[in-house]
Design an enzyme around this catalytic site. Structure first.
Site, PDB file in Angstrom:
ATOM      1  N   ARG A   1      46.616  29.782  32.071  1.00 23.26           N
ATOM      2  CA  ARG A   1      46.746  30.903  31.121  1.00 23.26           C
ATOM      3  C   ARG A   1      47.883  30.673  30.134  1.00 23.26           C
ATOM      4  O   ARG A   1      47.799  31.121  28.994  1.00 23.26           O
ATOM      5  CB  ARG A   1      46.959  32.213  31.876  1.00 23.26           C
ATOM      6  CG  ARG A   1      45.674  32.654  32.525  1.00 23.26           C
ATOM      7  CD  ARG A   1      45.796  33.997  33.155  1.00 23.26           C
ATOM      8  NE  ARG A   1      44.479  34.473  33.526  1.00 23.26           N
ATOM      9  CZ  ARG A   1      44.247  35.364  34.462  1.00 23.26           C
ATOM     10  NH1 ARG A   1      45.249  35.902  35.119  1.00 23.26           N
ATOM     11  NH2 ARG A   1      43.026  35.750  34.726  1.00 23.26           N
TER      12      ARG A   1
ATOM     13  N   LYS B   1      28.353  42.115  44.702  1.00 22.74           N
ATOM     14  CA  LYS B   1      27.673  43.403  44.621  1.00 22.74           C
ATOM     15  C   LYS B   1      26.846  43.583  43.365  1.00 22.74           C
ATOM     16  O   LYS B   1      27.236  43.145  42.290  1.00 22.74           O
ATOM     17  CB  LYS B   1      28.703  44.516  44.678  1.00 22.74           C
ATOM     18  CG  LYS B   1      29.344  44.612  46.033  1.00 22.74           C
ATOM     19  CD  LYS B   1      30.274  45.779  46.078  1.00 22.74           C
ATOM     20  CE  LYS B   1      30.807  45.943  47.493  1.00 22.74           C
ATOM     21  NZ  LYS B   1      31.896  46.912  47.514  1.00 22.74           N
TER      22      LYS B   1
ATOM     23  N   GLY C   1      36.657  34.949  36.126  1.00 25.02           N
ATOM     24  CA  GLY C   1      36.712  35.404  37.513  1.00 25.02           C
ATOM     25  C   GLY C   1      36.363  34.315  38.516  1.00 25.02           C
ATOM     26  O   GLY C   1      36.801  33.170  38.398  1.00 25.02           O
TER      27      GLY C   1
ATOM     28  N   GLY D   1      36.611  40.432  33.910  1.00 22.35           N
ATOM     29  CA  GLY D   1      36.192  41.807  33.596  1.00 22.35           C
ATOM     30  C   GLY D   1      35.874  41.973  32.121  1.00 22.35           C
ATOM     31  O   GLY D   1      34.884  42.603  31.749  1.00 22.35           O
TER      32      GLY D   1
HETATM   33  P1  AMP Z   1      32.277  39.429  42.690  1.00 20.67           P
HETATM   34  O1  AMP Z   1      33.745  39.746  42.785  1.00 20.67           O
HETATM   35  O2  AMP Z   1      31.391  40.624  42.781  1.00 20.67           O
HETATM   36  O3  AMP Z   1      31.945  38.507  41.529  1.00 20.67           O
HETATM   37  O4  AMP Z   1      31.948  38.611  44.008  1.00 20.67           O
HETATM   38  C1  AMP Z   1      32.498  37.373  44.332  1.00 20.67           C
HETATM   39  C2  AMP Z   1      32.419  37.206  45.818  1.00 20.67           C
HETATM   40  O5  AMP Z   1      31.072  37.308  46.234  1.00 20.67           O
HETATM   41  C3  AMP Z   1      32.920  35.879  46.338  1.00 20.67           C
HETATM   42  O6  AMP Z   1      34.126  36.084  47.018  1.00 20.67           O
HETATM   43  C4  AMP Z   1      31.799  35.416  47.283  1.00 20.67           C
HETATM   44  O7  AMP Z   1      32.290  34.967  48.531  1.00 20.67           O
HETATM   45  C5  AMP Z   1      31.000  36.689  47.487  1.00 20.67           C
HETATM   46  N1  AMP Z   1      29.616  36.407  47.870  1.00 20.67           N
HETATM   47  C6  AMP Z   1      28.744  35.608  47.272  1.00 20.67           C
HETATM   48  N2  AMP Z   1      27.587  35.559  47.970  1.00 20.67           N
HETATM   49  C7  AMP Z   1      27.737  36.338  49.038  1.00 20.67           C
HETATM   50  C8  AMP Z   1      26.896  36.671  50.148  1.00 20.67           C
HETATM   51  N3  AMP Z   1      25.671  36.175  50.258  1.00 20.67           N
HETATM   52  N4  AMP Z   1      27.378  37.515  51.080  1.00 20.67           N
HETATM   53  C9  AMP Z   1      28.626  38.028  50.964  1.00 20.67           C
HETATM   54  N5  AMP Z   1      29.469  37.740  49.945  1.00 20.67           N
HETATM   55  C10 AMP Z   1      29.032  36.903  48.998  1.00 20.67           C
END
Ligand code: AMP
Length: 396
Positions: A36, A198, A354, A377
């Site tokens: 950064r 999610k 991210g 974000g």
């Molecule tokens: P996000 O912050 O929503 O972009 O999510 C990123 C996180 O999603 C990472 O830490 C991954 O470990 C998690 N992730 C990806 N695939 C899965 C899965 N099948 N089950 C649980 N966590 C997951």
């Protein structure tokens, strides 16, 4: 129309510049990744080389409006001096008489770095009194912090309104150029790859991209909410029960629009959320009870990789599996490699910050794609079609 820092006469002026120096540190407060800081060097050098004096401001961590030495930008000041080979004057605070005197006495070829903005509640509160105090520290306002442009804070929004001359730094312009042209005039086929844990955080981006992309490839934890919406059994995989209807609506909209909203055909499942768990590869119609989906499977990797390799534009946000565990990182790694191959074949490939940026860097492929956004974000909100307050403030 957003003005570039390079179009502003900076000679002899103090340029109050919002940067994103929110760098990761270890327990001893040593900087573990200075990307950064190095990303903001072109803007700093553009100001210094033309006789201007950058007055840099940033946040670091979440000190919640109170002074806390753990979040001091002091280590950043030292690293900045090393990287620029210039004298960096580190201000003891980001507002106040002592800081104003320091700024007044600074000479060309020096760089000023203010202490953490978030030591004051007025920063996140976009407080007008705090904005007025920041206003005292520059003749021109510049924003080079795309990563915080989705926040309407004093340093990203409120203070800009108090300046006659406002402009964007080179990193900010680069981010807007890549993300903006991907959305406005993408080379086709335009494919988005969306993963992460999610669906709830990505509904708006999926809805918005459905109107722009030729295909959206789903992976990560959120694929299981889609699979459930399609009537499949998903064992103990991550699911958001309250989003199953939303997933159904998104699948219906995609069908109506003729967009390929692709959900994986197979998965790597495990009997525990652990790298050492027992695993098996199953097609998504046969996810066993008490097993959880941890990564996309090999057949999905093949389908997605060939679509990505033949795309004109690819935007990726969110890992395909639990990539932090080596045994479940294969899907994410394969997508990263496909992005690199697509780039070699002439596609514009963008990583939306991210976790996907962390993943591509972990695989050593950051320089093999067109652009890795510095704002997770912010890039997501930009892709959703939202106006970012920090960008709107530059449109004078
Ligand atoms: P996000 O912050 O929503 O972009 O999510 C990123 C996180 O999603 C990472 O830490 C991954 O470990 C998690 N992730 C990806 N695939 C899965 C899965 N099948 N089950 C649980 N966590 C997951």
């Amino acid at each position: 129309m957003i003005r570039s820092i390079t179009d502003v006469d900076v000679r002899g002026k103090k340029i109050l510049t919002r940067v994103d120096f929110n760098v990761p540190q270890d327990d001893e407060r040593r900087i573990t990744d200075d990307t950064r800081i190095s990303e903001s060097l072109p803007t700093i050098e553009s100001i210094v080389s033309r006789g201007g004096i950058p007055v840099l401001m940033s946040h670091l961590g979440r000190p919640n409006g109170k002074r806390n030495e753990k979040y001091s930008l002091n280590p950043v000041a030292e690293r900045l001096a090393d990287l620029t080979h210039k004298e960096v004057l580190f201000a003891p605070d980001c507002i106040g008489k002592e800081v104003e005197d320091l700024v007044r006495s600074a000479a060309p070829n020096q760089i000023i770095l203010l202490e953490n903005l978030r030591f004051h509640a007025g920063e996140e509160g976009n407080d007008s009194a705090f904005c007025k105090q920041l206003r005292m520290l520059g003749d021109v306002y510049c924003n080079d912090a795309f990563g915080t442009a989705h926040r309407a804070h004093s340093s990203t929004s409120g203070v800009a309104a108090l300046f006659d001359t406002v402009c964007a730094g080179l990193l900010m312009l680069k981010e807007l150029q890549y993300l903006g042209s991907a959305l406005e005039k993408p080379q086709r086929p335009f494919i988005s790859v969306l993963g992460g844990s999610k669906i709830s955080g990505k509904i708006e981006v999926i809805s918005s991209l459905l109107g722009k992309c030729d295909a959206i490839l789903i992976g990560g934890g959120m694929m299981y909410t889609f699979l459930k919406a399609m009537g499949k059994e998903i064992g103990t995989s991550l699911v958001e029960e309250d989003r199953i209807d939303t997933a159904k609506t998104l699948l219906d909209s995609a069908r109506a629009l003729g967009v390929n909203l692709a959900v994986p055909a197979d998965a790597v499942v495990a009997d525990a959320f652990s790298n050492d768990a027992q695993t098996q590869i199953v097609d998504v119609d046969h996810i066993p009870q008490n097993w959880m989906g941890m990564d996309i499977g090999p057949s999905t990797v093949e389908t997605y990789s060939s679509m990505i390799a033949n795309a004109g534009t690819v935007v990726w946000n969110g890992p395909m599996g639990v990539f932090e565990m080596p045994n479940f990182s294969h899907g994410t790694r394969a997508i990263a490699s496909a992005m690199a191959e697509s780039t070699r074949k002439g596609a514009i490939t963008i990583i939306g910050g991210g976790d996907s940026a962390a993943a591509i860097s972990q695989f050593g492929l950051s320089t093999s794609v067109t652009h890795v956004s510095t704002g997770g974000g912010a890039s997501l909100e930009y892709l959703e079609g939202k106006t970012l307050p920090g960008v709107a403030a530059l449109n004078k």
